[in-house]
Design an enzyme around this catalytic site. Structure first.
Site, mmCIF file in Angstrom:
data_model
loop_
_atom_site.group_PDB
_atom_site.id
_atom_site.type_symbol
_atom_site.label_atom_id
_atom_site.label_comp_id
_atom_site.label_asym_id
_atom_site.label_seq_id
_atom_site.Cartn_x
_atom_site.Cartn_y
_atom_site.Cartn_z
ATOM 1 N N ASP A 266 33.364 26.872 9.629
ATOM 2 C CA ASP A 266 33.145 28.015 9.100
ATOM 3 C C ASP A 266 34.126 29.100 9.857
ATOM 4 O O ASP A 266 34.918 28.813 10.594
ATOM 5 C CB ASP A 266 31.641 28.489 9.633
ATOM 6 C CG ASP A 266 31.318 29.746 9.171
ATOM 7 O OD1 ASP A 266 31.716 30.116 8.195
ATOM 8 O OD2 ASP A 266 30.785 30.506 9.997
ATOM 9 N N ASP B 270 28.064 28.500 12.626
ATOM 10 C CA ASP B 270 27.387 29.180 13.553
ATOM 11 C C ASP B 270 26.049 29.945 13.140
ATOM 12 O O ASP B 270 25.152 30.300 13.714
ATOM 13 C CB ASP B 270 28.322 30.140 14.607
ATOM 14 C CG ASP B 270 28.342 31.368 13.800
ATOM 15 O OD1 ASP B 270 28.361 32.484 14.224
ATOM 16 O OD2 ASP B 270 28.797 31.201 12.463
ATOM 17 N N ASP C 25 25.050 28.264 7.640
ATOM 18 C CA ASP C 25 25.539 27.163 8.241
ATOM 19 C C ASP C 25 24.727 25.928 8.252
ATOM 20 O O ASP C 25 24.878 24.753 8.501
ATOM 21 C CB ASP C 25 26.372 27.228 9.340
ATOM 22 C CG ASP C 25 27.609 27.996 8.979
ATOM 23 O OD1 ASP C 25 28.171 28.109 7.849
ATOM 24 O OD2 ASP C 25 28.028 28.881 9.849
#
Length: 641
Positions: free
Chosen positions: A311, A506, A510
């Site tokens: 990410d 995080d 996600d």
């Protein structure tokens, strides 16, 4: 008392020792026949119980190595080597005790973390300066707590004192105390410095950082690694080889005792014990470095990982953007655009919303409440502020109701910069340009992962393409997928051809992809609870370099586990060959096999010490990173451009 507990826990070991003492006492008085009968009957009884357990395992489809021990006991009794049979029984029954000791040694870091769980708190009642001692579980959000010097922080909170120093090493692996100022987050489980401090609780005990880590550790400690089954897969070929070698030795020599002498050295303890000890040690090593691994299966997947995806916001970047430029449309003033946008962003939980509000407050702008407000996940916020309909978020979200939405000017977003678009009453009002800096050691971490043999990383983000590509260029990432919904991330990870795949993220959005990846790694110190719970490993420190550490620890643990198995096999095979030629008597062979067990276990215990990526030149988390994790929001990409 300790002796009695050991006897109750390991009755067969205790009985074997008692029988051995009796047998040697009888031999000392020349009562050889009673000694032989007592030893033989006891050994056959243990063999019968072991055989019954072994048959039940086989019926369940689990072929183990106990058959070798049973055949060795029967053969030594048959040829009159009853002392050797007693030693085999002691080795077989003592294996459980030895495994418990080794696993306890390996779990030292995990047990220490569990034992340190805060138990008490000092609550200050309203309008009182006299603290009341209460159980940590009785703390509720909003309570004001006194943290005495060198005391554990019982729950998550915000600091009310002007400044404090806290030791977070047991949580993050960072050895230096962290300086925290008023209003910043204090993590439960950290240790206060030399000055008393006041905090306001923001979570109950069960919802605090330390207890979430404890829950992950318990889950890790109770797991069983698939590689333990790898030892079982050696059972059939190793058993066939041992029996064949013993039979050939008997046939060639014409001595039945040779059969027993070979099988005495083929007992399976190294294979049964070494692998689980190594994996428990690897989890302990990871915990000491601030990485909570939820099981041996995760270490195995980390060891074999071939590709990785990240990410962006809060993972590769610090996740605390700051407003750098306001680019209003021709008919709007910059302060008006910012004030309306910040007023609408009061109703968003996204990290960018906090940055927009902070920028407005720093300029002294008065925010207005909204009549109505709603957040569209991964896109933006719609609110009615002072009678105006305000949209804040991604370009496509704003352009759907304001067709005249432009790009906010000719200036392109630079590395780590984000665009937030604003529309008022169906007209494009301007853009807010925010900067989110890549982590100081993110590029070095990616280079380290490349040296470890992983494929070039992939960026998966909900951010706008321009922002994502500029950040990726700064980090040397070639493959970028931007403007993704959570289900898009899951689909792209599932389509990655080289597996196992690691996904690092995080935020709340996600959580699905972390659960779907072969190994999901959550940046847990600042990320969401959902991300941590769905991940296979949680990095407690807000330090991206721990991803490379996790891969190194996984590979080292796997190497030690397999090495311990092969060490036990190779030593046993070599000794069996020596016994086949008559060089090792049965009693000596039984004693030597204990040394083989010890060698395999000691080798497996190497997984506890060392093994962190000490050689990597990545550096530790710096002060900016430490500050960035305080109050940075949940990191989910909802309305970034």
């Amino acid at each position: 008392m300790r002796v009695l507990r050991a006897i109750r826990r390991y009755p067969v070991v205790a009985a074997t020792i008692v029988v051995g003492v009796v047998v040697f006492a009888l031999l000392g008085t020349d009562l050889n026949t009673p000694a032989a009968w007592i030893a033989s009957i006891f050994a056959l009884l243990v063999a019968a119980v072991t055989s019954a357990r072994m048959i039940r395992d086989i019926l369940r489809g689990h072929w183990g190595l106990d058959i070798l021990a049973v055949v060795a006991i029967l053969s030594t009794v048959a040829v009159g080597e009853y002392i050797a049979s007693l030693i085999i029984v002691l080795m077989l029954s003592g294996g459980e005790a030895l495994e418990d000791y080794a696993a306890g040694r390996a779990r030292g870091e995990l047990d220490a973390l569990l034992a340190r769980a805060p138990q008490a708190a000092h609550r200050l009642p309203p309008n009182s300066q006299t603290p009341q001692d209460i159980p940590a579980g009785a703390v509720v959000p909003g309570d004001v707590l006194l943290i005495k010097p060198a005391e554990l922080v019982p729950v998550d909170g915000v600091l009310l004192s002007p400044e404090g120093s806290f030791d977070e090493s047991s949580l993050t692996g960072e050895p230096l105390p962290v300086t925290i100022t008023e209003g910043q987050t204090v993590m439960s489980g950290s240790v206060n410095g030399s000055q008393a401090a006041l905090i306001r609780a923001t979570a109950a005990t069960e919802d605090s950082q330390y207890q979430r880590i404890v829950a992950l550790v318990r889950e890790a400690a109770e797991s069983k690694a698939p590689v333990v089954r790898l030892a079982d897969r050696f059972a059939v070929p190793f058993t066939v080889f041992s029996l064949l070698l013993a039979g050939i030795a008997w046939w060639v020599s014409g001595e039945p005792v040779r059969f027993a002498e070979v099988l005495v050295l083929a007992t399976p303890c190294p294979l049964l014990i070494a692998a689980p000890v190594a994996f428990m040690g690897g989890m302990s090593r990871a915990a000491k470095d601030g990485i909570i691994v939820k099981g041996g299966a995760t270490l195995q997947q980390l060891a074999g990982a071939r590709s990785i995806a990240f990410d962006k916001t809060g993972t590769l970047t610090y996740g605390k953007p700051e407003l750098t430029t306001i680019q209003p449309a021709s008919s709007f003033a910059a302060d008006d655009v910012l004030r309306l946008a910040a007023s609408a962003e009061q109703y968003s939980s996204h990290v960018l919303a906090a940055a927009v509000q902070s920028a407005a407050q720093e300029r002294g702008l008065q925010l207005s409440p909204a009549t109505t407000a709603s957040e569209v996940a991964t896109n933006g916020v719609r609110a009615v502020v002072d009678g105006h309909t305000v949209l804040v978020g991604k370009r496509r979200f704003v352009a759907a109701e304001a067709p005249d939405t432009g790009d906010g000017g000719e200036t392109k977003a630079g590395a780590g910069q984000l665009r937030v678009y604003v529309a008022v009453d169906g007209r494009f009002a301007g853009t807010l340009l925010l900067s989110d800096t890549p982590r100081r050691n993110a590029k070095a971490t990616l280079e380290q992962l490349a040296r470890l043999g992983l494929e070039p990383p992939v960026m998966l983000t909900g951010d706008g393409r321009a922002s994502a590509e500029s950040a990726a260029a700064a980090l040397g990432i070639q493959q970028v997928h931007a403007e993704l919904l959570p289900e898009d991330k899951v689909r792209l990870v599932a389509a990655m051809p080289l597996r196992p795949v690691i996904m690092v993220g995080d935020g709340v959005n996600d959580a699905p992809v972390l659960a779907a990846a072969d190994v999901g790694i959550a940046m847990g110190a600042r990320g969401s609870t959902a991300a941590g719970e769905s991940a296979d490993a949680v990095i407690v420190a807000d330090d991206i370099s721990k991803v490379a550490d996790a891969v190194v620890i996984g590979r080292r643990t796997m190497r030690i586990a397999l090495g311990s198995i092969w060490l036990g096999i190779s030593l046993s095979v070599g000794l069996m060959l020596a016994a086949a030629f008559g060089f090792i008597p049965a009693v000596a062979g039984a004693l030597i096999q204990e040394l083989v067990d010890l060698a395999a276990i000691l080798n497996a215990l190497r997984a506890v010490g060392g093994g962190s990526a000490a050689a990597r030149p990545l550096g530790r988390i710096d002060g900016a990173a430490a500050v960035s994790r305080r109050g940075a929001g949940n990191g989910s990409e909802l309305n970034s451009a």
